[in-house]
Write a protein that holds these residues in place. Structure first.
Motif, PDB file in Angstrom:
ATOM      1  N   THR A 135      31.641  22.179  83.299  1.00 62.78           N
ATOM      2  CA  THR A 135      30.776  21.510  82.331  1.00 62.78           C
ATOM      3  C   THR A 135      29.386  21.284  82.906  1.00 62.78           C
ATOM      4  O   THR A 135      28.373  21.527  82.243  1.00 62.78           O
ATOM      5  N   ALA A 136      29.332  20.811  84.153  1.00 63.34           N
ATOM      6  CA  ALA A 136      28.043  20.584  84.803  1.00 63.34           C
ATOM      7  C   ALA A 136      27.288  21.893  84.991  1.00 63.34           C
ATOM      8  O   ALA A 136      26.062  21.950  84.837  1.00 63.34           O
ATOM      9  N   PRO A 186      28.039  16.684  89.429  1.00 64.96           N
ATOM     10  CA  PRO A 186      29.364  17.053  88.921  1.00 64.96           C
ATOM     11  C   PRO A 186      30.348  15.908  88.816  1.00 64.96           C
ATOM     12  O   PRO A 186      31.115  15.818  87.855  1.00 64.96           O
ATOM     13  N   ASN A 187      30.362  14.996  89.791  1.00 61.01           N
ATOM     14  CA  ASN A 187      31.322  13.896  89.742  1.00 61.01           C
ATOM     15  C   ASN A 187      31.079  12.999  88.545  1.00 61.01           C
ATOM     16  O   ASN A 187      32.003  12.508  87.911  1.00 61.01           O
ATOM     17  N   SER A 193      33.677  13.291  81.082  1.00 66.19           N
ATOM     18  CA  SER A 193      34.507  14.172  80.256  1.00 66.19           C
ATOM     19  C   SER A 193      35.996  13.854  80.370  1.00 66.19           C
ATOM     20  O   SER A 193      36.791  14.314  79.582  1.00 66.19           O
ATOM     21  N   GLU A 194      36.370  13.055  81.387  1.00 64.09           N
ATOM     22  CA  GLU A 194      37.786  12.770  81.613  1.00 64.09           C
ATOM     23  C   GLU A 194      38.104  11.292  81.437  1.00 64.09           C
ATOM     24  O   GLU A 194      39.004  10.742  82.052  1.00 64.09           O
ATOM     25  N   ASP A 231      38.245  22.764  83.153  1.00 64.62           N
ATOM     26  CA  ASP A 231      38.195  23.942  84.021  1.00 64.62           C
ATOM     27  C   ASP A 231      37.339  23.672  85.250  1.00 64.62           C
ATOM     28  O   ASP A 231      36.258  23.094  85.164  1.00 64.62           O
ATOM     29  N   ARG A 232      37.834  24.146  86.379  1.00 62.40           N
ATOM     30  CA  ARG A 232      37.070  24.064  87.620  1.00 62.40           C
ATOM     31  C   ARG A 232      36.521  25.440  87.926  1.00 62.40           C
ATOM     32  O   ARG A 232      37.214  26.438  87.818  1.00 62.40           O
TER      33      ARG A 232
END
Length: 388
Positions: A135-136, A186-187, A193-194, A231-232
């Motif tokens: 996402t980032a 990112p974190n 998002s989570e 997704d990673r």
């Protein structure tokens, strides 16, 4: 080789890897897609590779006989895309690299080539895989790709400069007329998002800098957009090569050589004027008057501090003229300034917030557009000299 799969799975994955197939291949086999079928597990692997950009994907199928060969990408795409939904069978039992495609509606035969001539995708054996938030990464690409140069003589500017750090990603691109910079964390993206799900572990990220071709990143952006927020994105880098991997998909590309310019030097340290206004209203006004712009693509901004308004105007000797007026919060003295209307609209489309801030100095000095809140993004555009 013989396997049975759905038309949908084969069609989707063929379209994906075909993006890495050259329209003018240096060798006949590079116009093909490599198809590999394995029994354990029952898996089909498709690969497209133009010696610079490579895309590979896997999907499940019922494999009755293992094998590997290559088939013409365009022809295979055209056939499979038009087949009815349902199961289809591919087999090469006829021999001589002749593949039979059977569906509920008919039967086709396509001649391919041996996979022995198809080059292997580059792999990176050394170093760890950096795990990033997909996402980032998409956020960074959206705000930077638009500013890449199209001029192949300035090769390093035809890509995005990517700076990867343990807690931060920075994306930058410039064509000399504009500059896009996005900083993502990112974190923080993961947490947002989570919110209502279990957290995803983030692997330690190695620090490095690399310039990746815009063509490869545009394909990566499209592919990531079809995934999920969880997704990673795995990233491996060594001199001359970068590999992105997520789920069952992989994209590999050569990097661009040369030192990327120090773009931070282009950003003024202070500003004499600042404007806050509604991004969508400004974009809509520009889209309306853009129809009257001539080849110069020039739009004039008349900034009036007393009335807290901006007049936009376009004048063309052949087409006519257009004028729009917008209310804004303005600090600083009045100013007339002009821009390339396309560059300005491109930047406005990438900014993610309703309200934006425009920071500027004189009529020929760099102008900065930033979103008000949200993503940390900078879009710099150089003004155009006004003609009397």
């Amino acid at each position: 080789m013989k396997f049975v799969c759905t038309q949908h799975d084969l069609n989707i994955n063929l379209a994906l890897v075909s993006r890495a197939v050259s329209t003018r291949p240096t060798h006949p086999v590079l116009a093909n897609i490599k198809i590999a079928a394995t029994v354990e597990p029952d898996l089909i692997q498709l690969t497209g590779f133009d010696l610079s950009l490579g895309i590979q994907t896997n999907f499940g199928a019922r494999v009755e006989k293992e094998g590997v060969l290559t088939l013409p990408a365009k022809l295979l795409n055209d056939i499979v895309a038009k087949l009815p939904s349902g199961e289809i069978t591919l087999d090469d039992e006829a021999g001589d690299n002749l593949v039979t495609i059977t569906s509920a509606s008919g039967r086709y035969q396509v001649r391919g080539m041996s996979a022995e001539e198809f080059p292997e995708l580059p792999s990176i054996e050394r170093g760890e895989t950096n795990q990033l938030s997909a996402t980032a990464f998409i956020d960074g690409l959206k705000g930077s790709l638009i500013a890449c140069s199209q001029d192949e003589t300035k090769q390093v500017l035809t890509g995005v400069y990517l700076k990867v750090e343990p807690e931060r990603l920075e994306f930058a691109a410039t064509d000399g007329h504009r500059l896009g910079i996005v900083e993502v964390y990112p974190n923080e993206t993961d947490r947002a998002s989570e919110e209502n799900s279990e957290p995803v572990e983030t692997a330690n990220t190695n620090s490095f800098e690399v310039t990746v071709p815009a063509k490869a990143l545009r394909e990566l952006e499209k592919m990531l957009a079809t995934g999920t927020e969880k997704d990673r994105l795995g990233l491996q880098f060594e001199q001359g090569q970068v590999v992105f991997g997520w789920g069952e998909r992989k994209l590999t590309t050569r990097t661009l050589e040369g030192k990327y310019p120090d773009y931070r030097l282009l950003i003024p340290k202070q500003f004499q004027r600042q404007i806050t206004l509604d991004r969508k209203q400004l974009l809509s006004a520009l889209e309306r008057i853009a129809v009257l712009a001539d080849q110069s693509n020039l739009v004039k901004f008349s900034i009036a501090s007393d009335s807290q308004s901006i007049d936009l105007s376009v004048e063309s000797q052949d087409r006519g003229s257009g004028r729009e007026s917008l209310l804004a919060q303005i600090s600083g003295a009045d100013l007339d300034i002009a821009f390339n209307i396309k560059y300005l609209m491109d930047g406005l489309k990438t900014l993610p917030t309703q309200e934006i801030t425009i920071s500027l100095n004189g009529p020929l000095e760099p102008v900065i557009l930033t979103p008000l809140g949200g993503l940390k993004m900078t879009y710099l555009v150089m003004p155009v000299q006004l003609r009397n």
